[in-house]
Enzyme design. Structure first.
Site, PDB file in Angstrom:
ATOM      1  N   CYS A 291      -6.983  84.747  79.779  1.00 24.29           N
ATOM      2  CA  CYS A 291      -5.936  83.861  80.303  1.00 24.29           C
ATOM      3  C   CYS A 291      -4.883  83.478  79.266  1.00 24.29           C
ATOM      4  O   CYS A 291      -3.747  83.180  79.609  1.00 24.29           O
ATOM      5  CB  CYS A 291      -6.581  82.622  80.877  1.00 24.29           C
ATOM      6  SG  CYS A 291      -8.044  83.010  81.851  1.00 24.29           S
TER       7      CYS A 291
ATOM      8  N   ASN B 123      -6.228  84.024  90.857  1.00 21.77           N
ATOM      9  CA  ASN B 123      -6.143  83.848  89.396  1.00 21.77           C
ATOM     10  C   ASN B 123      -6.293  85.230  88.756  1.00 21.77           C
ATOM     11  O   ASN B 123      -7.347  85.852  88.847  1.00 21.77           O
ATOM     12  CB  ASN B 123      -7.263  82.900  88.951  1.00 21.77           C
ATOM     13  CG  ASN B 123      -7.366  82.747  87.439  1.00 21.77           C
ATOM     14  OD1 ASN B 123      -6.970  83.633  86.684  1.00 21.77           O
ATOM     15  ND2 ASN B 123      -7.916  81.630  87.005  1.00 21.77           N
TER      16      ASN B 123
ATOM     17  N   HIS C 150      -0.515  79.630  82.698  1.00 24.88           N
ATOM     18  CA  HIS C 150      -1.484  80.559  83.271  1.00 24.88           C
ATOM     19  C   HIS C 150      -1.851  80.015  84.645  1.00 24.88           C
ATOM     20  O   HIS C 150      -2.203  78.834  84.781  1.00 24.88           O
ATOM     21  CB  HIS C 150      -2.720  80.647  82.377  1.00 24.88           C
ATOM     22  CG  HIS C 150      -3.939  81.140  83.093  1.00 24.88           C
ATOM     23  ND1 HIS C 150      -3.949  82.355  83.753  1.00 24.88           N
ATOM     24  CD2 HIS C 150      -5.157  80.586  83.296  1.00 24.88           C
ATOM     25  CE1 HIS C 150      -5.137  82.515  84.312  1.00 24.88           C
ATOM     26  NE2 HIS C 150      -5.882  81.462  84.057  1.00 24.88           N
TER      27      HIS C 150
END
Lengths: 78, 358
Positions: free
Chosen positions: B122, B301, B270
């Site tokens: 991330c 995600n 992120h």
């Protein structure tokens, strides 16, 4: 940190809990909607309202809202 | 890592590639044991909805290669003039060689090209920019291709509610070039290895090689199923880490750059989930209109690809409309690792989100 205000904040943080329905003796972990999502929203509330870091593990160790309140008060005085 | 800044380095183009297969949490009620209220709370509070995932044949390298080819075509890049390629991924095609070498061969880049992988998730897109910027600023490279992509959906157990409905897949390509007079870019990079086990795939590496034992799926105390070969996430600890470290990191970088938060056009975090982002934004007192956070509900995600997806998917028009746009990029997660960058973009040759086709 007043217990009354803390309980109200708690009720607002956990969805599907009616405001005014809980007391210091309430065992929050037996609430119908107590799950990992409720853990997150309570941690976020404690951070935003009191600027304190609460761990998921600590939420598992406490039983009642009074106990949780006392734990946070002890963190505040450190 | 002390903070640092570079000048004369320009971001020239960004392309993100997502798989066409869309999954939606509404179709997965059985994962929540038929608990409609829990599913609704996840949608409303965390902001989960749809996500794009790869099939069993498609890898992060495929998505990144597709993004790179589109970028090269649109930006009119001469393949012989790419001096280095950095691949950020935690889901490479092979344990070795690295994805950068594999994709280097597939694209037919020059032999005079450095190619390496960065094993970060991330935070990886920002780390990749830091590396690319420093290589260009040091004079070693004129033109760098930065690829960042992951297929985390292939690491989650479909019966693990804590991760399965959250993760999507994506691959990105960004072109970074020396341009005299380009505005300064500011970076800060941090790590807390003490939290290495908060977000982890325990088995499959050298510490715990795959075996019949590591393939065994076990039920945890919350009723989620996973094996040590699957991704594990301690959601509450990751949340605590994010809302503690991210606001600090952003504030410190703005102070270092001597730039006021009001002078930043967009804060591109992120895309972990909407709940984390709105909590970070609240603590920084940011104008929510400046914080893109719809990427997770559309694509999931996407680990290292989430920041470029947010730029291409939510900000392409805003960036195209202005001569210059100031972006604060900030990634946080697995490691634990986090990094922020303050960059200016404008006049991009391409800023586009494309669908993957084999």
């Amino acid at each position: 940190m007043e217990l009354k205000t803390f309980i109200k904040n708690f009720e607002e943080a956990v969805e599907d809990v009616e405001v005014g329905s809980l007391s210091g003796d309430s065992v929050y972990r037996s609430l119908e909607y107590w799950d990992s999502l409720a853990v997150l929203t309570v941690i976020a509330m404690v951070d935003a309202e009191y600027d304190l870091r609460l761990k998921a593990k600590e939420l598992k160790q406490m039983q009642t809202l009074s106990e949780l309140h006392a734990l946070l008060k002890s963190k505040q005085s450190i | 890592m002390p903070k640092c800044h570079f000048s004369d380095v320009k971001i020239s183009g960004i392309v993100t590639c997502v798989p066409p297969l869309e999954k939606c949490i509404d179709d997965e009620l059985e994962l929540f044991g038929g608990n409609v209220k829990q599913l609704e709370r996840l949608k409303k509070t965390i902001g989960l909805s749809k996500r794009r995932v790869v099939d069993a044949q498609t890898t992060a390298a495929d998505l990144c290669e597709k993004a790179a080819r589109h970028l090269i075509k649109e930006a009119g890049v001469d393949l012989q003039q790419i001096d280095a390629m950095i691949c950020v991924t935690q889901t490479p095609d092979y344990l070795q060689p690295c994805n950068a070498a594999v994709i280097h061969g597939r694209l037919g880049l020059s032999k005079n090209c450095a190619a390496l992988d960065v094993n970060l998730g991330c935070s990886g897109y920002v780390y990749g920019h830091w590396l690319a910027h420093s290589l260009v600023a040091s004079g070693g490279c004129e033109r760098i291709l930065l690829l960042a992509g992951d297929t985390i959906s292939r690491l989650v157990n479909a019966k693990d509610r804590s991760v399965a409905p959250l993760f999507g897949d994506g691959g990105s390509a960004t072109l970074i070039e020396r341009t005299v007079g380009a505005p300064s870019a500011y970076f800060s990079l941090q790590t807390d290895g003490g939290g290495y086990d908060k977000l982890i795939v325990p088995a499959g590496g050298s510490r715990h090689p795959k075996s019949t034992e590591t393939a065994e799926v076990l039920e945890d105390e919350s009723g989620n199923f996973r094996s040590p070969e699957n991704l594990f996430m301690d959601g509450a600890e990751i949340f605590n880490f994010s809302i503690t470290e991210e606001p600090k990191s952003v504030k410190e970088l703005l102070e270092y750059a001597e730039i006021d938060a009001d002078a930043v056009d967009h804060f591109v975090f992120h895309q972990a989930n909407r709940y984390i982002l709105s909590n970070i934004a609240k603590r920084l007192k940011l104008d929510l209109a400046k914080v893109p956070m719809q990427t997770v509900e559309r694509y999931g995600n996407q680990s290292s690809a989430s920041i470029p997806t947010a730029i291409c998917g939510e900000l392409a028009t805003a960036i195209a409309d202005r001569p210059s746009t100031r972006l604060l990029l900030s990634g946080f997660g697995v490691g634990l690792s986090w990094a922020s960058a303050l960059v200016e973009v404008g006049d991009l040759a391409v800023c586009e989100l494309i669908d993957y086709t084999a």
